[in-house]
Scaffold this active site. Structure first.
Site, PDB file in Angstrom:
ATOM      1  N   GLN A  26       0.829  -1.200   0.000  1.00 50.04           N
ATOM      2  CA  GLN A  26       0.000   0.000   0.000  1.00 50.04           C
ATOM      3  C   GLN A  26       0.871   1.261   0.000  1.00 50.04           C
ATOM      4  O   GLN A  26       0.346   2.366  -0.048  1.00 50.04           O
ATOM      5  CB  GLN A  26      -0.908   0.008   1.234  1.00 50.04           C
ATOM      6  CG  GLN A  26      -1.922  -1.134   1.253  1.00 50.04           C
ATOM      7  CD  GLN A  26      -2.648  -1.233   2.579  1.00 50.04           C
ATOM      8  OE1 GLN A  26      -2.111  -1.723   3.558  1.00 50.04           O
ATOM      9  NE2 GLN A  26      -3.883  -0.763   2.614  1.00 50.04           N
ATOM     10  N   ILE A  44       3.820   4.024  -1.214  1.00 53.71           N
ATOM     11  CA  ILE A  44       4.205   4.683  -2.471  1.00 53.71           C
ATOM     12  C   ILE A  44       5.684   5.064  -2.470  1.00 53.71           C
ATOM     13  O   ILE A  44       6.147   5.730  -3.390  1.00 53.71           O
ATOM     14  CB  ILE A  44       3.359   5.949  -2.703  1.00 53.71           C
ATOM     15  CG1 ILE A  44       3.561   6.967  -1.570  1.00 53.71           C
ATOM     16  CG2 ILE A  44       1.882   5.598  -2.846  1.00 53.71           C
ATOM     17  CD1 ILE A  44       2.905   8.319  -1.801  1.00 53.71           C
ATOM     18  N   HIS A  87      -1.261   1.474  -4.392  1.00 51.33           N
ATOM     19  CA  HIS A  87      -1.644   2.887  -4.304  1.00 51.33           C
ATOM     20  C   HIS A  87      -0.740   3.774  -5.151  1.00 51.33           C
ATOM     21  O   HIS A  87      -0.595   4.963  -4.878  1.00 51.33           O
ATOM     22  CB  HIS A  87      -1.648   3.336  -2.841  1.00 51.33           C
ATOM     23  CG  HIS A  87      -2.726   2.681  -2.039  1.00 51.33           C
ATOM     24  ND1 HIS A  87      -2.704   2.620  -0.649  1.00 51.33           N
ATOM     25  CD2 HIS A  87      -3.869   2.043  -2.427  1.00 51.33           C
ATOM     26  CE1 HIS A  87      -3.786   1.975  -0.233  1.00 51.33           C
ATOM     27  NE2 HIS A  87      -4.497   1.616  -1.292  1.00 51.33           N
ATOM     28  N   CYS A 128       1.571  14.040 -16.847  1.00 52.92           N
ATOM     29  CA  CYS A 128       0.940  15.316 -17.160  1.00 52.92           C
ATOM     30  C   CYS A 128      -0.580  15.183 -17.138  1.00 52.92           C
ATOM     31  O   CYS A 128      -1.137  14.225 -17.687  1.00 52.92           O
ATOM     32  CB  CYS A 128       1.390  15.808 -18.532  1.00 52.92           C
ATOM     33  SG  CYS A 128       0.629  17.379 -19.023  1.00 52.92           S
ATOM     34  N   CYS A 147       4.074  20.397 -22.520  1.00 47.37           N
ATOM     35  CA  CYS A 147       2.961  21.339 -22.668  1.00 47.37           C
ATOM     36  C   CYS A 147       2.844  22.333 -21.526  1.00 47.37           C
ATOM     37  O   CYS A 147       1.927  23.161 -21.516  1.00 47.37           O
ATOM     38  CB  CYS A 147       1.645  20.585 -22.852  1.00 47.37           C
ATOM     39  SG  CYS A 147       1.075  19.739 -21.363  1.00 47.37           S
ATOM     40  N   GLY A 178       2.531  -4.045   9.075  1.00 45.60           N
ATOM     41  CA  GLY A 178       2.357  -2.602   9.174  1.00 45.60           C
ATOM     42  C   GLY A 178       1.109  -2.055   8.524  1.00 45.60           C
ATOM     43  O   GLY A 178       1.077  -0.894   8.125  1.00 45.60           O
ATOM     44  N   SER A 179       0.066  -2.865   8.437  1.00 45.40           N
ATOM     45  CA  SER A 179      -1.190  -2.392   7.862  1.00 45.40           C
ATOM     46  C   SER A 179      -2.303  -2.542   8.892  1.00 45.40           C
ATOM     47  O   SER A 179      -2.449  -3.602   9.519  1.00 45.40           O
ATOM     48  CB  SER A 179      -1.554  -3.167   6.598  1.00 45.40           C
ATOM     49  OG  SER A 179      -2.830  -2.754   6.113  1.00 45.40           O
ATOM     50  N   SER A 180      -3.098  -1.496   9.030  1.00 50.24           N
ATOM     51  CA  SER A 180      -4.250  -1.552   9.926  1.00 50.24           C
ATOM     52  C   SER A 180      -5.400  -2.350   9.325  1.00 50.24           C
ATOM     53  O   SER A 180      -6.373  -2.657  10.014  1.00 50.24           O
ATOM     54  CB  SER A 180      -4.724  -0.133  10.252  1.00 50.24           C
ATOM     55  OG  SER A 180      -5.120   0.535   9.050  1.00 50.24           O
ATOM     56  N   ALA A 225       8.155  -3.733  13.340  1.00 47.76           N
ATOM     57  CA  ALA A 225       8.444  -4.603  12.195  1.00 47.76           C
ATOM     58  C   ALA A 225       9.925  -4.601  11.839  1.00 47.76           C
ATOM     59  O   ALA A 225      10.461  -5.617  11.383  1.00 47.76           O
ATOM     60  CB  ALA A 225       7.614  -4.170  10.986  1.00 47.76           C
TER      61      ALA A 225
END
Length: 258
Positions: free
Chosen positions: A109, A111, A127, A135, A163, A200-202, A244
């Site tokens: 999860q 980034i 995620h 862009c 652009c 480490g994830s709820s 962890a």
């Protein structure tokens, strides 16, 4: 050498035994894995990002489209922390485990690309990623390193070299769908694994939070390493409520070296 309580030590040994018996293990990681690397999580009381800001006001797709400067003002401290972060011992340990052929994939999860920096190869980013920006007008994609370095240093909003429109980090904001390819890969991995390790994830953010249940429904074992309770603790074979960055290397060492 780290000293663990008798209960934690027993859970570490049991988790290692499950890994040694497993043929198709998968890891699911959340923000709690990266907090030892200096990246704040989102939901911890008092310190989480959402304890300070309303997510739909600063990190939604609608905010980015209508007021990108507001998003980037909020995002700059986090981008700096991610840009400067280094993998911690848990990231390195998971890379060792993958190299040894003990895990099929890491579903994350996060980034921050710390798994890749530690050497993990099969990383499914649910995620999005900070590695690239796209862009909003012409969809030209660029490598993020130079643009983020300038943004972190000066606060200058990154603009497309073709652009001159705003570049959006390729992370999933509120109101955006998960990347379809990643979601299909994650579901396949969850359904085919015989062991899932959650770190480490709820397990509060759907649909990713449902992946361990998909694994359980098909007979897989479940290990949870997290500082707080999750809805699946009662279904897990082993639960470790510890840091962890300390416990994952201990599990991996026992898996690989007995």
């Amino acid at each position: 050498m780290t000293s663990f309580s008798h209960q934690t030590q027993a859970a570490i040994e049991f988790a290692a035994d499950l890994f040694r018996q497993s043929k198709h293990a998968v890891v699911l990681t959340g923000a709690g894995l990266s907090t030892p690397s200096g990246i704040p999580d989102f939901r911890s009381t008092g310190t989480g990002l959402w304890a300070k800001d309303e997510p739909l006001e600063v990190a939604s797709l609608s905010t980015f489209r209508t007021a990108p400067e507001r998003f980037f003002h909020w995002f700059r401290p986090l981008a700096s922390q991610i840009f400067n972060a280094k993998p911690n011992l848990a990231h390195w340990a998971l890379a060792r485990l993958e190299k040894a052929g003990r895990i099929d994939a890491i579903i994350t999860q996060n980034i921050d690309t710390l798994h890749q920096k530690a050497g993990s190869k099969v990383v499914i980013e649910m995620h999005g990623t900070m590695q690239t920006l796209t862009c909003t007008q012409c969809y030209h994609q660029v490598d993020a390193v130079h643009y983020l370095a300038v943004f972190v240093e000066s606060g200058e909003i990154p603009l497309c070299p073709k652009c001159n429109q705003v570049l959006k980090p390729d992370v999933i904001l509120f109101g955006e769908q998960l990347p379809q390819s990643a979601w299909f890969k994650a579901q396949r991995a969850a359904r085919q694994c015989d062991l899932m390790l959650v770190i480490g994830s709820s397990l509060e953010v759907l649909p990713v939070a449902g992946l361990p249940m998909q694994a359980l429904d098909r007979g897989a074992h479940l290990i949870i390493v997290n500082n707080a309770q999750t809805y699946l603790n009662v279904r897990a074979d082993a639960v470790i409520v510890e840091d962890a960055a300390v416990t994952i290397p201990a599990i991996v060492e026992r898996v690989l070296n007995g």
